[in-house]
Write a protein that holds these residues in place. Structure first.
Motif, PDB file in Angstrom:
ATOM      1  N   SER A   1       1.212  -1.095  -0.256  1.00  0.00           N
ATOM      2  CA  SER A   1      -0.149   0.446  -0.040  1.00  0.00           C
ATOM      3  C   SER A   1       0.558   1.224   0.307  1.00  0.00           C
ATOM      4  CB  SER A   1      -1.113  -0.213   0.984  1.00  0.00           C
ATOM      5  OG  SER A   1      -0.386  -0.147   2.372  1.00  0.00           O
ATOM      6  N   ARG A   2       2.164   0.966   0.580  1.00  0.00           N
ATOM      7  CA  ARG A   2       3.216   2.459   0.364  1.00  0.00           C
ATOM      8  C   ARG A   2       3.936   2.151  -1.400  1.00  0.00           C
ATOM      9  NH1 ARG A   2       6.210   4.574   4.296  1.00  0.00           N
ATOM     10  NH2 ARG A   2       5.840   5.761   3.033  1.00  0.00           N
TER      11      ARG A   2
ATOM     12  N   SER B   1      -0.324   3.630  -3.022  1.00  0.00           N
ATOM     13  CA  SER B   1      -0.685   5.229  -2.871  1.00  0.00           C
ATOM     14  C   SER B   1       0.576   6.090  -3.586  1.00  0.00           C
ATOM     15  CB  SER B   1      -0.682   5.679  -1.414  1.00  0.00           C
ATOM     16  OG  SER B   1       0.807   5.326  -0.710  1.00  0.00           O
TER      17      SER B   1
ATOM     18  N   ALA C   1       5.152  10.418   1.852  1.00  0.00           N
ATOM     19  CA  ALA C   1       4.673   9.603   1.855  1.00  0.00           C
ATOM     20  C   ALA C   1       6.454   9.012   0.953  1.00  0.00           C
ATOM     21  CB  ALA C   1       3.347   9.892   0.244  1.00  0.00           C
TER      22      ALA C   1
ATOM     23  N   TYR D   1      10.219  -0.059  -1.809  1.00  0.00           N
ATOM     24  CA  TYR D   1      10.132   0.520  -0.775  1.00  0.00           C
ATOM     25  C   TYR D   1      10.587  -0.043   0.041  1.00  0.00           C
ATOM     26  CZ  TYR D   1       7.527   1.012   3.884  1.00  0.00           C
ATOM     27  OH  TYR D   1       7.820   0.699   5.531  1.00  0.00           O
TER      28      TYR D   1
ATOM     29  N   HIS E   1      12.229  -1.171   4.317  1.00  0.00           N
ATOM     30  CA  HIS E   1      11.959  -0.537   6.264  1.00  0.00           C
ATOM     31  C   HIS E   1      13.154  -1.738   6.672  1.00  0.00           C
ATOM     32  CE1 HIS E   1      10.159   0.888  10.056  1.00  0.00           C
ATOM     33  NE2 HIS E   1      10.632   1.587   9.248  1.00  0.00           N
TER      34      HIS E   1
END
Length: 157
Positions: free
Chosen positions: A39-40, A43, A95, A139, A141
């Motif tokens: 979703s990161r 979006s 974002a 992405y 993390h």
């Protein structure tokens, strides 16, 4: 009456902690973390005229460090530099946190859309189609702890 109320609060808190631990150490926790990573990327406000290659995929990895990684491959005539500039201008700093834009033909540690892991036919098609148009949006993390990737063989889409 107050003692019963206090005992009920402690019981509910204990049940909540037990449920949270079960969720975070199970397939459900892994699946939810993957969906959050997807979703990161999904979006983000993307440039017009792009074509999406495959689906956005995510998985936890413990190579070098425990981390969650998701990637989306798009085809854009402007290449990675154009996409990076567009994302920076049209998305907030929040974002874009932990988001990188890369060339598609580089090596990754996850092999979800790793160029070198593709079939010979697919690699030849991408090279003939000008591989500089293929852009990986990643992405990634780092976490202290995650339900690690042995739960699923395949990444979550």
């Amino acid at each position: 009456m107050k003692k019963q109320h206090k005992v009920m609060k402690i019981l509910l808190a204990t049940i909540g902690i037990i449920v949270l631990v079960i969720v975070l150490t199970s397939n459900v926790g892994y699946y939810l973390m993957c969906k959050m990573a997807i979703s990161r990327i999904e979006s983000l406000n993307m440039p017009d005229g792009i074509t999406v290659y495959g689906q956005t995929k995510a998985e936890a990895s413990d190579i070098y460090w425990v981390h969650m990684s998701a990637e989306k491959v798009i085809i854009c005539d402007g290449g990675p530099e154009y996409v990076q500039k567009y994302l920076e201008e049209n998305n907030s700093d929040l974002a874009l946190m932990n988001i990188d834009v890369e060339y598609f033909t580089g090596m990754t540690d996850m092999c979800m859309y790793d160029f070198d892991a593709l079939s010979d036919e697919e690699r030849d098609r991408i090279l003939a189609d000008d591989s500089d148009r293929y852009v990986r949006i990643v992405y990634e993390h780092k976490y202290f702890w995650l339900p690690v990737s042995w739960y699923y063989i395949e990444p979550v889409s």
